[in-house]
Scaffold this motif. Structure first.
Motif, PDB file in Angstrom:
ATOM      1  N   ASN A   1      47.346  28.589  32.073  1.00 43.59           N
ATOM      2  CA  ASN A   1      47.257  29.912  31.473  1.00 43.59           C
ATOM      3  C   ASN A   1      45.858  30.207  30.957  1.00 43.59           C
ATOM      4  O   ASN A   1      45.117  29.309  30.561  1.00 43.59           O
ATOM      5  N   ILE A   2      45.532  31.486  30.953  1.00 45.48           N
ATOM      6  CA  ILE A   2      44.381  31.990  30.218  1.00 45.48           C
ATOM      7  C   ILE A   2      44.956  32.862  29.118  1.00 45.48           C
ATOM      8  O   ILE A   2      45.600  33.872  29.395  1.00 45.48           O
ATOM      9  N   LEU A   3      44.774  32.466  27.880  1.00 44.66           N
ATOM     10  CA  LEU A   3      45.329  33.194  26.743  1.00 44.66           C
ATOM     11  C   LEU A   3      44.217  33.904  26.007  1.00 44.66           C
ATOM     12  O   LEU A   3      43.160  33.332  25.744  1.00 44.66           O
ATOM     13  N   SER A   4      44.449  35.163  25.668  1.00 47.37           N
ATOM     14  CA  SER A   4      43.448  35.933  24.947  1.00 47.37           C
ATOM     15  C   SER A   4      44.127  36.849  23.953  1.00 47.37           C
ATOM     16  O   SER A   4      45.211  37.357  24.202  1.00 47.37           O
ATOM     17  N   THR A   5      43.484  37.066  22.822  1.00 47.41           N
ATOM     18  CA  THR A   5      44.007  38.028  21.857  1.00 47.41           C
ATOM     19  C   THR A   5      43.347  39.389  22.039  1.00 47.41           C
ATOM     20  O   THR A   5      43.658  40.333  21.337  1.00 47.41           O
ATOM     21  N   GLY A   6      42.420  39.486  22.972  1.00 44.29           N
ATOM     22  CA  GLY A   6      41.722  40.752  23.226  1.00 44.29           C
ATOM     23  C   GLY A   6      41.612  40.999  24.715  1.00 44.29           C
ATOM     24  O   GLY A   6      42.418  40.537  25.517  1.00 44.29           O
ATOM     25  N   THR A   7      40.581  41.723  25.125  1.00 40.88           N
ATOM     26  CA  THR A   7      40.354  42.085  26.516  1.00 40.88           C
ATOM     27  C   THR A   7      39.649  40.952  27.243  1.00 40.88           C
ATOM     28  O   THR A   7      38.696  40.373  26.719  1.00 40.88           O
ATOM     29  N   VAL A   8      40.114  40.638  28.440  1.00 42.15           N
ATOM     30  CA  VAL A   8      39.445  39.659  29.289  1.00 42.15           C
ATOM     31  C   VAL A   8      38.770  40.428  30.406  1.00 42.15           C
ATOM     32  O   VAL A   8      39.414  41.197  31.120  1.00 42.15           O
ATOM     33  N   THR A   9      37.464  40.253  30.564  1.00 46.58           N
ATOM     34  CA  THR A   9      36.713  40.966  31.582  1.00 46.58           C
ATOM     35  C   THR A   9      36.135  39.976  32.571  1.00 46.58           C
ATOM     36  O   THR A   9      35.502  38.990  32.171  1.00 46.58           O
ATOM     37  N   PHE A  10      36.370  40.212  33.843  1.00 47.03           N
ATOM     38  CA  PHE A  10      35.780  39.407  34.900  1.00 47.03           C
ATOM     39  C   PHE A  10      34.671  40.251  35.514  1.00 47.03           C
ATOM     40  O   PHE A  10      34.904  41.365  35.960  1.00 47.03           O
ATOM     41  N   SER A  11      33.450  39.736  35.540  1.00 45.08           N
ATOM     42  CA  SER A  11      32.337  40.523  36.072  1.00 45.08           C
ATOM     43  C   SER A  11      31.295  39.594  36.671  1.00 45.08           C
ATOM     44  O   SER A  11      31.344  38.382  36.499  1.00 45.08           O
ATOM     45  N   ARG A  12      30.355  40.184  37.368  1.00 46.44           N
ATOM     46  CA  ARG A  12      29.209  39.437  37.891  1.00 46.44           C
ATOM     47  C   ARG A  12      27.958  40.264  37.684  1.00 46.44           C
ATOM     48  O   ARG A  12      28.013  41.491  37.636  1.00 46.44           O
ATOM     49  N   ALA A  13      26.828  39.610  37.564  1.00 44.52           N
ATOM     50  CA  ALA A  13      25.581  40.288  37.223  1.00 44.52           C
ATOM     51  C   ALA A  13      24.964  41.007  38.413  1.00 44.52           C
ATOM     52  O   ALA A  13      24.158  41.916  38.241  1.00 44.52           O
ATOM     53  N   THR A  14      25.322  40.631  39.625  1.00 45.42           N
ATOM     54  CA  THR A  14      24.750  41.265  40.809  1.00 45.42           C
ATOM     55  C   THR A  14      25.843  41.995  41.576  1.00 45.42           C
ATOM     56  O   THR A  14      27.016  41.899  41.251  1.00 45.42           O
ATOM     57  N   THR A  15      25.432  42.730  42.604  1.00 40.70           N
ATOM     58  CA  THR A  15      26.419  43.451  43.400  1.00 40.70           C
ATOM     59  C   THR A  15      27.288  42.471  44.171  1.00 40.70           C
ATOM     60  O   THR A  15      26.890  41.347  44.446  1.00 40.70           O
ATOM     61  N   GLY A  16      28.458  42.904  44.505  1.00 41.77           N
ATOM     62  CA  GLY A  16      29.377  42.062  45.250  1.00 41.77           C
ATOM     63  C   GLY A  16      30.753  42.109  44.632  1.00 41.77           C
ATOM     64  O   GLY A  16      31.008  42.855  43.694  1.00 41.77           O
ATOM     65  N   ALA A  17      31.641  41.308  45.136  1.00 39.50           N
ATOM     66  CA  ALA A  17      33.036  41.334  44.702  1.00 39.50           C
ATOM     67  C   ALA A  17      33.299  40.315  43.610  1.00 39.50           C
ATOM     68  O   ALA A  17      32.697  39.249  43.581  1.00 39.50           O
ATOM     69  N   VAL A  18      34.194  40.681  42.713  1.00 36.52           N
ATOM     70  CA  VAL A  18      34.770  39.733  41.774  1.00 36.52           C
ATOM     71  C   VAL A  18      36.145  39.418  42.331  1.00 36.52           C
ATOM     72  O   VAL A  18      36.978  40.310  42.494  1.00 36.52           O
ATOM     73  N   THR A  19      36.392  38.184  42.649  1.00 38.49           N
ATOM     74  CA  THR A  19      37.630  37.808  43.327  1.00 38.49           C
ATOM     75  C   THR A  19      38.481  36.923  42.433  1.00 38.49           C
ATOM     76  O   THR A  19      37.996  35.931  41.899  1.00 38.49           O
ATOM     77  N   LEU A  20      39.746  37.314  42.264  1.00 40.89           N
ATOM     78  CA  LEU A  20      40.732  36.465  41.601  1.00 40.89           C
ATOM     79  C   LEU A  20      41.583  35.879  42.714  1.00 40.89           C
ATOM     80  O   LEU A  20      42.184  36.622  43.491  1.00 40.89           O
ATOM     81  N   THR A  21      41.644  34.577  42.803  1.00 44.48           N
ATOM     82  CA  THR A  21      42.346  33.926  43.901  1.00 44.48           C
ATOM     83  C   THR A  21      43.366  32.944  43.349  1.00 44.48           C
ATOM     84  O   THR A  21      43.044  32.161  42.460  1.00 44.48           O
ATOM     85  N   ALA A  22      44.567  33.003  43.867  1.00 42.57           N
ATOM     86  CA  ALA A  22      45.577  31.998  43.550  1.00 42.57           C
ATOM     87  C   ALA A  22      45.434  30.885  44.578  1.00 42.57           C
ATOM     88  O   ALA A  22      45.552  31.118  45.774  1.00 42.57           O
TER      89      ALA A  22
END
Length: 186
Positions: free
Chosen positions: A7-28
Motif C-alpha cells: 500500500n501507499i498510504l497518505s493523509t493528503g494528495t499524492v502527486t505523480f509527476s516528472r520534471a521533463t516531458t513524457g508520460a507518467v506511468t502507473l504499472t501493476a
C-alpha cells in the motif's frame, strides 16, 4: 506518505509527476503478468480523472484485443435508486461559428470481407422481460431531429428473413397514431 508492503498510504494528495516531458506511468507488475491496477474511492468518495483544455483520457490497445476493452458492470448490485445510470455523459456546447460536436462519436473501420463479418456501431443486446417496461432506445424532447440519416435512406430490417418487420405506435394514453410524412412534393 507511508509505503508499506502492498500500500501507499497518505493523509493528503499524492502527486505523480516528472520534471521533463513524457508520460507518467502507473504499472501493476506481477510475476505471472496477470496483475490488476485498481483505483478505488473510499467511503462515498469518487475516483476522478481531471484533464485540462488540450488533454484527453485515452484507452489504447497495445495488441489486438481478445476481451472487451472497457467493461462497466453492476452485476449483483442492481440499481436501487432512480436516475442512477451505468454511464452518464453531460456534454455542454458553447456558442461558436458552425461548431459540430457530439456527446458520443463512433468512428468505424470495417475490415471484414466475408458475408458473416459484422461490425455494429451500437449493439443493444437482448433484454429479459421481467414484467416491467424495457426500451431499446429512448429519445427525449427538444430535438430538431430525433434521428438524422445523412444518406436520406432509413433502413429498418429484421435479422431473420422469415419474420415480418412490424412498426407499432405506442402511447401511454392508448391513442397513439403512426404518421408517415413525405417531404417536399412527395
Amino acid at each position: 506518505i507511508n509505503i508499506g508492503a502492498n500500500n501507499i498510504l497518505s493523509t493528503g494528495t499524492v502527486t505523480f509527476s516528472r520534471a521533463t516531458t513524457g508520460a507518467v506511468t502507473l504499472t501493476a507488475i506481477d510475476d505471472d503478468a496477470n496483475a490488476v491496477l485498481t483505483l478505488l474511492g473510499g467511503g462515498t468518495a469518487n475516483v476522478s480523472v481531471n484533464i485540462d483544455a488540450d488533454s484527453e483520457l485515452d484507452v489504447t490497445a497495445s495488441a489486438a484485443p481478445t476481451a472487451n476493452m472497457v467493461t462497466i458492470t453492476n452485476a449483483g448490485q442492481g440499481f436501487a435508486t432512480t436516475a442512477v445510470n451505468s454511464l452518464s455523459i453531460t456534454a455542454v456546447a458553447t456558442d461558436g461559428t458552425n461548431l459540430v460536436n457530439s456527446a458520443i462519436n463512433i468512428a468505424l473501420t470495417p475490415a471484414g470481407t466475408a458475408a458473416g463479418d459484422i461490425l455494429n456501431a451500437i449493439n443493444i443486446a437482448n433484454a429479459t422481460d421481467t414484467g416491467g417496461w424495457e426500451n431499446g432506445l429512448k429519445v427525449g424532447t427538444g430535438f430538431n431531429s430525433e434521428i438524422q440519416v445523412v444518406d436520406a435512406v432509413l433502413t429498418l430490417s429484421d435479422d431473420t428473413a422469415a419474420t415480418d418487420l412490424t412498426i407499432t405506435a405506442v402511447d401511454d394514453d392508448a391513442n397513439a397514431r403512426l404518421i408517415l410524412l413525405g417531404g417536399g412534393t412527395a
